[in-house]
Structure formats: C-alpha cells, structure tokens
Write a protein that holds these residues in place. Sequence first.
Motif, PDB file in Angstrom:
ATOM      1  N   ALA A   1      50.147  43.592  39.420  1.00  0.00           N
ATOM      2  CA  ALA A   1      49.261  44.713  39.107  1.00  0.00           C
ATOM      3  C   ALA A   1      49.071  44.859  37.597  1.00  0.00           C
ATOM      4  O   ALA A   1      47.957  45.135  37.125  1.00  0.00           O
ATOM      5  CB  ALA A   1      49.824  46.007  39.702  1.00  0.00           C
TER       6      ALA A   1
ATOM      7  N   SER B   1      46.772  42.083  36.456  1.00  0.00           N
ATOM      8  CA  SER B   1      45.393  42.390  36.861  1.00  0.00           C
ATOM      9  C   SER B   1      44.793  43.470  35.971  1.00  0.00           C
ATOM     10  O   SER B   1      43.609  43.418  35.614  1.00  0.00           O
ATOM     11  CB  SER B   1      45.370  42.835  38.318  1.00  0.00           C
TER      12      SER B   1
ATOM     13  N   VAL C   1      43.857  51.088  38.636  1.00  0.00           N
ATOM     14  CA  VAL C   1      45.273  51.023  39.025  1.00  0.00           C
ATOM     15  C   VAL C   1      45.663  52.258  39.829  1.00  0.00           C
ATOM     16  O   VAL C   1      46.302  52.161  40.894  1.00  0.00           O
ATOM     17  CB  VAL C   1      46.165  50.875  37.777  1.00  0.00           C
TER      18      VAL C   1
ATOM     19  N   GLY D   1      43.830  52.320  43.260  1.00  0.00           N
ATOM     20  CA  GLY D   1      44.387  51.297  44.136  1.00  0.00           C
ATOM     21  C   GLY D   1      45.748  51.683  44.674  1.00  0.00           C
ATOM     22  O   GLY D   1      46.037  51.522  45.868  1.00  0.00           O
ATOM     23  N   ALA D   2      46.612  52.215  43.803  1.00  0.00           N
ATOM     24  CA  ALA D   2      47.943  52.660  44.250  1.00  0.00           C
ATOM     25  C   ALA D   2      47.832  53.819  45.235  1.00  0.00           C
ATOM     26  O   ALA D   2      48.547  53.861  46.246  1.00  0.00           O
ATOM     27  CB  ALA D   2      48.786  53.060  43.050  1.00  0.00           C
TER      28      ALA D   2
ATOM     29  N   GLY E   1      46.049  46.324  51.366  1.00  0.00           N
ATOM     30  CA  GLY E   1      47.262  46.534  50.582  1.00  0.00           C
ATOM     31  C   GLY E   1      48.513  46.718  51.435  1.00  0.00           C
ATOM     32  O   GLY E   1      49.518  46.031  51.229  1.00  0.00           O
TER      33      GLY E   1
ATOM     34  N   ALA F   1      51.835  49.123  45.115  1.00  0.00           N
ATOM     35  CA  ALA F   1      51.711  48.057  44.114  1.00  0.00           C
ATOM     36  C   ALA F   1      50.646  47.043  44.516  1.00  0.00           C
ATOM     37  O   ALA F   1      49.850  46.591  43.681  1.00  0.00           O
ATOM     38  CB  ALA F   1      53.060  47.367  43.924  1.00  0.00           C
TER      39      ALA F   1
ATOM     40  N   ALA G   1      47.195  48.602  43.950  1.00  0.00           N
ATOM     41  CA  ALA G   1      46.838  48.615  42.531  1.00  0.00           C
ATOM     42  C   ALA G   1      46.418  47.232  42.060  1.00  0.00           C
ATOM     43  O   ALA G   1      45.448  47.082  41.303  1.00  0.00           O
ATOM     44  CB  ALA G   1      48.023  49.124  41.715  1.00  0.00           C
ATOM     45  N   MET G   2      47.130  46.198  42.497  1.00  0.00           N
ATOM     46  CA  MET G   2      46.788  44.834  42.105  1.00  0.00           C
ATOM     47  C   MET G   2      45.421  44.430  42.649  1.00  0.00           C
ATOM     48  O   MET G   2      44.581  43.878  41.919  1.00  0.00           O
ATOM     49  CB  MET G   2      47.867  43.874  42.606  1.00  0.00           C
TER      50      MET G   2
ATOM     51  N   SER H   1      42.540  46.364  40.817  1.00  0.00           N
ATOM     52  CA  SER H   1      42.315  45.859  39.460  1.00  0.00           C
ATOM     53  C   SER H   1      41.620  44.503  39.492  1.00  0.00           C
ATOM     54  O   SER H   1      40.710  44.233  38.691  1.00  0.00           O
ATOM     55  CB  SER H   1      43.645  45.762  38.712  1.00  0.00           C
TER      56      SER H   1
END
Length: 361
Positions: free
Chosen positions: A41, A44, A91, A94-95, A291, A312, A315-316, A319
């Motif tokens: 993450a 990215s 980030v 996404g998380a 995810g 995580a 988030a990756m 990004s």
Amino acid sequence: MTTRVAPDTDLREDSPDRAIESYHRRGRRKAMAIALLVLGAIASFLVAVVVGPIELSLNDVFRAVFDPDSVDQQTETVVRTLRLPAAVMAVLVGASLGLSGAQMQTILDNPLAEPFTLGISAAAALGAAVSIVMGWTLILNAQLNLALTAALSALFAVLIIAGAAIWRGANAESMILLGIALSFFFQAVLSLLQYVASNEALQQIVFWTMGSMQRASWTANAVIAVVLALAIPFCVVNSWRLTALRLGDDRAAALGINVQRLRVTTLIVASLLAAASVAFTGIIGFIGLVGPHIARMIVGEDQKFFLPGAAAAGAMLMSLAYAVSLSIIPGVAIPLGIITSLVGVPFFVFLIFTRTRGRSA
C-alpha cells in the motif's frame, strides 16, 4: 498374554506446547503477510503521488513535503495541493472500503457481499442527485454540501435495514433481501431524477456516479480518517466475536455473544465507513469485494488478522487503481469506478464459478 504399553506421558505433555507454538508460528506468518500488504500500500501510494502529466521524482516529492523552500513554486503546488490530497484519499478510501467489505461479508455470511450490497451506493447516489437537481443546501460549501447529502442518504438506507433487522430479527438473508429491494427503489428514483434533470445537472450526476478523486481535499481526508479511526477500536474489541460468528449464529450464541446486537452494530460501523468514503469520491465498486478476498486467501478467516489485512489490501488496490487512472491517458484522470470495475468484474465472475465448483464437489 497381552502386553500393555505405558502411555507416553512426555508426548502428551508436549502436545499442548506444540499446539501453542504452532498457533504462534501461524500468527507470525499472518502478521508478516499483513506487513507485506502494508508495504504494498505504501509503494502504491508513492507511485500515485509520482505519476502525472508533470514528471516528478520521489526526491522532488519528499523535498516538496518536508522542505518546500528547496523546490520551485510549481512543484510545491502540484505535490501539496493536487497530488498528495488525492493520493492520501485513495489510501483512506481503499482501507475504509476494504474494512467495510470484510465486516459485511462476516455478518452476512456471504463472501460475495460488499459495502454496497445493502443499497448504500444507490442511496448515496440518490442523495447526491437530489442535491444537484433540486439544489438542496444543508451547508454553504457546495462540495461539502454534496458530500453531506450523499452521506445522510446512505445512512438513511442503513437505518431502515438496521431498524427492520431489530424489529424482525437480525437474520442475514432478510438483511440482504431488504438491501436489494432498497437498492432497486433508490435506483428507480435516481433514474427519474436523471430523466427530468437538465443537461448540466445530468452531466454532474453521471460524473459523480463514476467515482473520482477530483474532489479530494484535506478536509475530506480528515473526515474519512476520523471515521476510520473510530472504527478500528470497534474491530479490535469485537474481532473474537466476529470470528465466533463465522461458526454460525447458534455456536456464537452458545459462547455468550448477543448475535443480533453484534450484527446490527457491525452493520452500522461498516456502513459509516462506506458512507464516508462514497460521500467524497462517488461510487467506487469492487474494492470492498476484492480486498477482503485477497486478505482471506492470505491470512484466513481469523478476524484479528482478516480485518487489518482487508484494509491494507483495499488501500493497496485503490492506490494502484488511482495510479492506473492517471497513466492511461496523459493529463486525463479516468474515473476510478471504471478502472475498478474493469478489474473487479472478472474477479467477481471467478469467485462465483469457484464457489459453485466448491459446492458441487
């Protein structure tokens, strides 16, 4: 004459120790896997900051952030005002969506569920369309007003589902069916608003529903970060309860868990995460689906590893999707909803066929 063999007391005494050591070993491997996802993450995020029409190096980015006097005004403006808020939002969103999707899949006992299964996205889109078409104003700031209207609409849908779950019993199947019904209803009303909207308003609605980081700001990031920070302690405290819920409602109740309260409170927390994200970015699908599945394949169903792993991984993925949206056409940011759907739809189909094959085996 039979000979009795004395039991190996040393082996019996060592077995619990070996089991405990094996458990700790698996825990360390899962923690390392989550650390790798976090590093992915971070990588990215750095790529998302560097990529853009103006070529910048990582050195330029670090200097613009920590020593702005050492770079020119253009570089400082591009990094601190344009790229950094959007990359941070990617980030955080996404998380939030990854964590929300993991919670939804757990309480609904459905690995194909995501934050928008219960009509949250459709309700948020309807709220945004009402704000755009009818000009409803709750606060003076136009951008924050649109976000607030969308978030309140999403939370209204959640309150309907939570209220019905409490009234009729928090059954996973009934929650899913009610969410699908609400989703169709909100989409129908949204289509009606699009039909009567002007060309300018229709363009704004369509752009909002595609999902984008164009509305990123430090204020929006602060709101999402606060919601995410409030959700983390809840996940930490209730991780063992959610793990027990995966064994079934009856077994969880036998362990002294109030299944109905756990399901409803988790639904509210997951919905708050999704609503806060959708309010500022628009509809971005499949992050909350893909995810958690990546985390499940790596660390399994133990919620104390599964939930941070899903956050995580989300988030990756977000990004990376944001970096790809900036790279396809130089100078043009393709809506993130398109990128995530292009990746998510094949993965979703793969999950469906894999699950079907597993059941028939």
